[in-house]
Write an enzyme that holds these catalytic residues in place. Structure first.
Site, PDB file in Angstrom:
ATOM      1  N   SER A  66      -7.381   6.612  -0.190  1.00  0.00           N
ATOM      2  CA  SER A  66      -8.131   6.314  -1.657  1.00  0.00           C
ATOM      3  C   SER A  66      -9.219   6.573  -1.096  1.00  0.00           C
ATOM      4  O   SER A  66      -9.628   6.882  -0.713  1.00  0.00           O
ATOM      5  CB  SER A  66      -8.065   4.621  -0.559  1.00  0.00           C
ATOM      6  OG  SER A  66      -6.695   4.029  -1.024  1.00  0.00           O
TER       7      SER A  66
HETATM    8  N1  SAH Z   1      -4.831   2.996   2.757  1.00  0.00           N
HETATM    9  C1  SAH Z   1      -4.024   4.655   2.359  1.00  0.00           C
HETATM   10  C2  SAH Z   1      -3.407   3.894   1.077  1.00  0.00           C
HETATM   11  C3  SAH Z   1      -2.193   4.727   0.904  1.00  0.00           C
HETATM   12  S1  SAH Z   1      -1.613   4.930  -0.973  1.00  0.00           S
HETATM   13  C4  SAH Z   1      -4.953   5.616   2.556  1.00  0.00           C
HETATM   14  O1  SAH Z   1      -6.306   5.079   2.096  1.00  0.00           O
HETATM   15  O2  SAH Z   1      -4.415   6.373   3.070  1.00  0.00           O
HETATM   16  C5  SAH Z   1      -0.322   3.735  -1.069  1.00  0.00           C
HETATM   17  C6  SAH Z   1       0.875   4.001   0.292  1.00  0.00           C
HETATM   18  O3  SAH Z   1       1.694   2.522  -0.146  1.00  0.00           O
HETATM   19  C7  SAH Z   1       1.166   5.610  -0.117  1.00  0.00           C
HETATM   20  O4  SAH Z   1       1.259   5.232   1.229  1.00  0.00           O
HETATM   21  C8  SAH Z   1       2.596   4.754  -0.349  1.00  0.00           C
HETATM   22  O5  SAH Z   1       3.664   5.348   0.096  1.00  0.00           O
HETATM   23  C9  SAH Z   1       3.115   2.968   0.534  1.00  0.00           C
HETATM   24  N2  SAH Z   1       3.215   1.970  -0.312  1.00  0.00           N
HETATM   25  C10 SAH Z   1       4.082   2.083  -1.588  1.00  0.00           C
HETATM   26  N3  SAH Z   1       5.367   1.268  -1.699  1.00  0.00           N
HETATM   27  C11 SAH Z   1       5.180   1.188  -0.317  1.00  0.00           C
HETATM   28  C12 SAH Z   1       5.913  -0.329   0.037  1.00  0.00           C
HETATM   29  N4  SAH Z   1       6.657  -1.218  -0.492  1.00  0.00           N
HETATM   30  N5  SAH Z   1       6.284   0.098   1.741  1.00  0.00           N
HETATM   31  C13 SAH Z   1       5.745   0.426   2.031  1.00  0.00           C
HETATM   32  N6  SAH Z   1       4.069   1.255   2.177  1.00  0.00           N
HETATM   33  C14 SAH Z   1       4.863   1.008   0.698  1.00  0.00           C
END
Ligand code: SAH
Length: 222
Positions: A66
């Site tokens: 993010s």
């Molecule tokens: N806070 C993280 C954001 C990553 S993007 C950062 O800054 O690095 C969002 C993440 O949510 C991805 O890694 C994706 O695989 C995960 N995600 C999507 N749907 C999900 C679910 N149902 N349960 C757990 N993780 C999920």
């Protein structure tokens, strides 16, 4: 000093903090965490020189780390009213938001559906000696019942609406911050558990990857 980063990181980190302040991030501990945490260790080496720009960057599997502003805004919104003791994070991704939370609360529980991302995040956070985090490979839309209820829940992928199972895992007075919407339009929403019900506040327009169902256990990039 980290190879390839050097003095640039000091200057660019200061610039990032200035930018976050201008954008309305005022909580000192959020600014301190954003200044001190090595975001370049949470992205591929090829992107490390861009780690202190205020932008989202790819982390593989079609996912992104993010934007710093978004991490700061969500953290500030989560901590503004009550000081959570335990926080459930859905969507570990790179682990950067996890690290920010872990520097501020007693324990963080983080759920990710992509095994490779989870494994890498786990390695980074153990290298940073952050030991107050538990990880789960799972579908975060169901939360993590074993340790519920949580004082805070932070979701970093967007569902269409507030997942009921997550809201039910909030402690009384607990706060959840999450993006809601589809690819075209999303709002950052704060849900507070009050008595028998929930209060909802719209915070601002955002853009997140969608919250997906089930887990992805493959070993290849996709
Ligand atoms: N806070 C993280 C954001 C990553 S993007 C950062 O800054 O690095 C969002 C993440 O949510 C991805 O890694 C994706 O695989 C995960 N995600 C999507 N749907 C999900 C679910 N149902 N349960 C757990 N993780 C999920």
């Amino acid at each position: 000093m980290d190879p390839g980063i050097g003095m640039t990181s000091l200057r660019t980190r200061k610039r990032l903090i200035l930018r976050l302040r201008e954008a309305g991030i005022h909580a000192p501990e959020v600014l301190t965490a954003m200044r001190d945490l090595p975001r370049h260790l949470f992205v591929d080496e090829a992107l490390a020189s861009r780690a202190y720009e205020d932008s989202a960057l790819p982390i593989g599997h079609g996912q992104t780390i993010s934007q710093p502003y978004t991490v700061a805004r969500m953290t500030q919104s989560l901590l503004e009213r009550v000081r959570p003791d335990t926080v459930l994070e859905i969507g570990t991704g790179s682990g950067f938001q996890t690290a920010v939370l872990a520097s501020m609360v007693r324990r963080v529980y983080s759920v990710e559906r992509v095994r490779e991302l989870l494994d890498r995040a786990r390695q980074r956070l153990s290298a940073l000696k952050q030991r107050n985090i538990r990880f789960l490979l799972g579908d975060g839309s169901k939360g993590w019942l074993d340790y519920a209820p949580y004082d805070g829940i932070l979701v970093t992928a967007a569902p269409r609406g507030v997942p009921r199972l997550l809201a039910e895992q909030l402690a009384p007075g607990g706060v959840m911050v999450l993006p809601i919407g589809d690819a075209a339009r999303q709002m950052l929403v704060r849900v507070t558990r009050v008595g028998d019900g929930f209060e909802q506040e719209m915070l601002e327009a955002v853009s997140f990857v969608p919250l997906l169902m089930g887990i992805s256990d493959s070993v290849s990039e996709g």
